[in-house]
Design a protein around this motif. Structure first.
Motif, PDB file in Angstrom:
ATOM      1  N   ASN A  30       0.829  -1.213   0.000  1.00  0.00           N
ATOM      2  CA  ASN A  30       0.000   0.000   0.000  1.00  0.00           C
ATOM      3  C   ASN A  30       0.858   1.255   0.000  1.00  0.00           C
ATOM      4  O   ASN A  30       0.555   2.235  -0.697  1.00  0.00           O
ATOM      5  N   LEU A  31       1.946   1.235   0.764  1.00  0.00           N
ATOM      6  CA  LEU A  31       2.866   2.371   0.795  1.00  0.00           C
ATOM      7  C   LEU A  31       3.551   2.538  -0.552  1.00  0.00           C
ATOM      8  O   LEU A  31       3.726   3.667  -1.039  1.00  0.00           O
ATOM      9  N   ILE A  32       3.919   1.423  -1.165  1.00  0.00           N
ATOM     10  CA  ILE A  32       4.542   1.456  -2.501  1.00  0.00           C
ATOM     11  C   ILE A  32       3.579   2.066  -3.516  1.00  0.00           C
ATOM     12  O   ILE A  32       3.962   2.907  -4.332  1.00  0.00           O
ATOM     13  N   TYR A  33       2.317   1.653  -3.435  1.00  0.00           N
ATOM     14  CA  TYR A  33       1.303   2.169  -4.362  1.00  0.00           C
ATOM     15  C   TYR A  33       1.116   3.675  -4.188  1.00  0.00           C
ATOM     16  O   TYR A  33       1.116   4.430  -5.174  1.00  0.00           O
ATOM     17  N   GLN A  34       0.971   4.112  -2.954  1.00  0.00           N
ATOM     18  CA  GLN A  34       0.724   5.531  -2.695  1.00  0.00           C
ATOM     19  C   GLN A  34       1.914   6.402  -3.096  1.00  0.00           C
ATOM     20  O   GLN A  34       1.745   7.464  -3.703  1.00  0.00           O
ATOM     21  N   MET A  35       3.122   5.945  -2.789  1.00  0.00           N
ATOM     22  CA  MET A  35       4.304   6.732  -3.116  1.00  0.00           C
ATOM     23  C   MET A  35       4.586   6.719  -4.620  1.00  0.00           C
ATOM     24  O   MET A  35       5.069   7.707  -5.176  1.00  0.00           O
ATOM     25  N   SER A  36       4.288   5.599  -5.271  1.00  0.00           N
ATOM     26  CA  SER A  36       4.452   5.526  -6.728  1.00  0.00           C
ATOM     27  C   SER A  36       3.461   6.458  -7.416  1.00  0.00           C
ATOM     28  O   SER A  36       3.816   7.166  -8.362  1.00  0.00           O
ATOM     29  N   GLU A 104      16.160   4.306 -17.626  1.00  0.00           N
ATOM     30  CA  GLU A 104      15.489   5.179 -16.653  1.00  0.00           C
ATOM     31  C   GLU A 104      15.654   4.635 -15.241  1.00  0.00           C
ATOM     32  O   GLU A 104      15.914   5.394 -14.300  1.00  0.00           O
ATOM     33  N   VAL A 105      15.514   3.327 -15.105  1.00  0.00           N
ATOM     34  CA  VAL A 105      15.696   2.703 -13.787  1.00  0.00           C
ATOM     35  C   VAL A 105      17.109   2.935 -13.268  1.00  0.00           C
ATOM     36  O   VAL A 105      17.316   3.372 -12.130  1.00  0.00           O
ATOM     37  N   LEU A 106      18.099   2.643 -14.118  1.00  0.00           N
ATOM     38  CA  LEU A 106      19.494   2.758 -13.698  1.00  0.00           C
ATOM     39  C   LEU A 106      19.891   4.204 -13.415  1.00  0.00           C
ATOM     40  O   LEU A 106      20.604   4.479 -12.444  1.00  0.00           O
ATOM     41  N   ASN A 107      19.443   5.135 -14.236  1.00  0.00           N
ATOM     42  CA  ASN A 107      19.826   6.540 -14.067  1.00  0.00           C
ATOM     43  C   ASN A 107      19.263   7.150 -12.782  1.00  0.00           C
ATOM     44  O   ASN A 107      19.889   8.020 -12.174  1.00  0.00           O
ATOM     45  N   LYS A 108      18.085   6.692 -12.378  1.00  0.00           N
ATOM     46  CA  LYS A 108      17.462   7.254 -11.183  1.00  0.00           C
ATOM     47  C   LYS A 108      17.939   6.576  -9.899  1.00  0.00           C
ATOM     48  O   LYS A 108      17.876   7.170  -8.817  1.00  0.00           O
ATOM     49  N   SER A 109      18.442   5.356 -10.017  1.00  0.00           N
ATOM     50  CA  SER A 109      18.766   4.561  -8.825  1.00  0.00           C
ATOM     51  C   SER A 109      19.835   5.152  -7.915  1.00  0.00           C
ATOM     52  O   SER A 109      19.672   5.147  -6.683  1.00  0.00           O
ATOM     53  N   VAL A 132      11.910  -0.200  -5.348  1.00  0.00           N
ATOM     54  CA  VAL A 132      10.677  -0.809  -5.871  1.00  0.00           C
ATOM     55  C   VAL A 132       9.762   0.278  -6.430  1.00  0.00           C
ATOM     56  O   VAL A 132       9.148   0.110  -7.499  1.00  0.00           O
ATOM     57  N   ILE A 133       9.659   1.398  -5.719  1.00  0.00           N
ATOM     58  CA  ILE A 133       8.870   2.531  -6.204  1.00  0.00           C
ATOM     59  C   ILE A 133       9.436   3.044  -7.521  1.00  0.00           C
ATOM     60  O   ILE A 133       8.693   3.392  -8.446  1.00  0.00           O
ATOM     61  N   ASN A 134      10.756   3.073  -7.609  1.00  0.00           N
ATOM     62  CA  ASN A 134      11.431   3.467  -8.850  1.00  0.00           C
ATOM     63  C   ASN A 134      11.028   2.554 -10.001  1.00  0.00           C
ATOM     64  O   ASN A 134      10.724   3.008 -11.107  1.00  0.00           O
ATOM     65  N   ILE A 135      10.997   1.250  -9.740  1.00  0.00           N
ATOM     66  CA  ILE A 135      10.603   0.267 -10.760  1.00  0.00           C
ATOM     67  C   ILE A 135       9.159   0.480 -11.195  1.00  0.00           C
ATOM     68  O   ILE A 135       8.837   0.456 -12.391  1.00  0.00           O
ATOM     69  N   VAL A 136       8.274   0.708 -10.229  1.00  0.00           N
ATOM     70  CA  VAL A 136       6.839   0.879 -10.539  1.00  0.00           C
ATOM     71  C   VAL A 136       6.619   2.099 -11.433  1.00  0.00           C
ATOM     72  O   VAL A 136       5.873   2.035 -12.422  1.00  0.00           O
ATOM     73  N   THR A 137       7.258   3.215 -11.104  1.00  0.00           N
ATOM     74  CA  THR A 137       7.077   4.429 -11.902  1.00  0.00           C
ATOM     75  C   THR A 137       7.652   4.252 -13.315  1.00  0.00           C
ATOM     76  O   THR A 137       7.062   4.729 -14.291  1.00  0.00           O
ATOM     77  N   CYS A 138       8.780   3.561 -13.412  1.00  0.00           N
ATOM     78  CA  CYS A 138       9.375   3.314 -14.737  1.00  0.00           C
ATOM     79  C   CYS A 138       8.518   2.345 -15.545  1.00  0.00           C
ATOM     80  O   CYS A 138       8.417   2.473 -16.773  1.00  0.00           O
ATOM     81  N   PHE A 171       8.666  -9.304 -20.779  1.00  0.00           N
ATOM     82  CA  PHE A 171       9.182  -8.104 -20.128  1.00  0.00           C
ATOM     83  C   PHE A 171       9.480  -8.312 -18.642  1.00  0.00           C
ATOM     84  O   PHE A 171      10.358  -7.639 -18.072  1.00  0.00           O
ATOM     85  N   PHE A 172       8.762  -9.247 -18.019  1.00  0.00           N
ATOM     86  CA  PHE A 172       8.896  -9.441 -16.577  1.00  0.00           C
ATOM     87  C   PHE A 172      10.321  -9.784 -16.129  1.00  0.00           C
ATOM     88  O   PHE A 172      10.783  -9.265 -15.099  1.00  0.00           O
ATOM     89  N   PRO A 173      11.041 -10.664 -16.844  1.00  0.00           N
ATOM     90  CA  PRO A 173      12.424 -10.944 -16.427  1.00  0.00           C
ATOM     91  C   PRO A 173      13.307  -9.702 -16.395  1.00  0.00           C
ATOM     92  O   PRO A 173      14.169  -9.580 -15.517  1.00  0.00           O
ATOM     93  N   LEU A 174      13.082  -8.769 -17.329  1.00  0.00           N
ATOM     94  CA  LEU A 174      13.859  -7.527 -17.333  1.00  0.00           C
ATOM     95  C   LEU A 174      13.512  -6.669 -16.120  1.00  0.00           C
ATOM     96  O   LEU A 174      14.385  -6.002 -15.549  1.00  0.00           O
ATOM     97  N   VAL A 175      12.252  -6.692 -15.714  1.00  0.00           N
ATOM     98  CA  VAL A 175      11.819  -5.956 -14.521  1.00  0.00           C
ATOM     99  C   VAL A 175      12.524  -6.512 -13.284  1.00  0.00           C
ATOM    100  O   VAL A 175      12.984  -5.753 -12.414  1.00  0.00           O
TER     101      VAL A 175
END
Length: 283
Positions: A30-36, A104-109, A132-138, A171-175
């Motif tokens: 729930n926290l991940i969802y709200q922050m994403s 995008e994931v790597l640059n923001k991490s 994880v939030i970074n992954i969700v937004t990307c 795509f999931f394995p890349l995620v």
């Protein structure tokens, strides 16, 4: 005394385990969802078109690529069959959106922890969810681009292959891989501040070392094995197979890729949890 040390050691190892990682994500969903959600909406806050920019941007990029490669260069992918003059741009965009997601994931991490120092000071805040939030937004941005690509494929080919339903499987394995790398880089970014600039250069170079702008067949045979070592190469090829060519993915290859990605993901999580104790001292 020794028994207490053994118990603490066992508990410490348990916090680094793969089940612990899954449990943390599940308990904080729930926290991940709200922050994403806040991250996605905050990106466009104050702009007139708001979140519509997430759709407009990939559309403009696709139009530009179509004009440059199909109209100006009259490029062909030479995959076989009748290829329209616009198909090259669609094939290119499929590779580009895959690379853009990982980039995008790597640059923001590297800046995930240093950009949220206030969370580091809060003992109860689960820092491990920031990547994880970074992954969700990307993933959200990637989904928008995929939607634009599907519309373009429908316009160019008058049909979307049924194999497109297998895209999540591809795509999931890349995620998973990106998640592990994000945990690694989020930790390294605290102790090695130059890594942010280094990753930006690396992801730019990676776009040219991946079959984004060219087919693998264009690479000399002697260099192709090295190209296949690039973790993006396999996924880009599978994305094009299911979305454009209407070919089933390499299931065995996806299984092996997923197992390797899970190993990287767990190692990244374990490293992050192991080093997080030093974040407050450095920051």
């Amino acid at each position: 005394m020794m028994q207490g040390i053994q118990i603490n050691s066992a508990q410490s190892r348990a916090k680094l385990s793969l089940p612990s990682m899954i449990k943390s994500i599940k308990s904080n969903r729930n926290l991940i969802y709200q922050m994403s959600k806040r991250e996605i909406l905050g990106k466009y806050k104050g702009s007139a078109l708001g979140i519509l920019w997430s759709i407009i941007t990939p559309m403009i990029m696709l139009i530009i690529y179509t004009f440059i490669f199909s109209v100006v260069f009259k490029a062909k992918w030479n995959h076989g069959g009748d290829e329209s003059k616009y198909e090259f741009a669609v094939v290119l965009f499929a590779g580009l959106l895959t690379h853009t997601f990982l980039a995008e994931v790597l640059n923001k991490s590297p800046g995930l922890i240093t950009g949220n120092v206030n969370y580091v000071k809060k003992v109860v805040f689960p820092l491990e969810i920031l990547p994880v939030i970074n992954i969700v937004t990307c993933c959200f941005n990637a989904l928008i681009s995929i939607g634009v690509l599907l519309v373009a494929i429908l316009l160019v080919k008058n049909d979307i292959p049924w194999t497109a339903i297998q895209l999540p499987l591809v795509f999931f394995p890349l995620v998973i891989l990106a998640s592990g790398l994000s945990w690694f880089l989020a930790s390294f970014g605290v102790f090695i501040r130059d890594i942010g600039q280094s990753i930006t250069i690396f992801t730019m170079v990676l776009s040219f070392l991946s079959p984004v702008f060219y087919p693998i067949s264009a690479v000399p045979a002697i260099l192709r094995p090295w190209l296949m070592l690039n973790p993006l190469t396999f996924i880009i090829e599978q994305v094009r197979n299911v979305l454009i060519w209407g070919v089933n993915p390499n299931y065995l290859g996806l299984l092996l890729y997923t197992l390797c990605a899970l190993a990287v993901c767990w190692l990244g999580y374990a490293w992050f949890q192991k080093t997080r104790k030093g974040f407050a001292d450095v920051l």
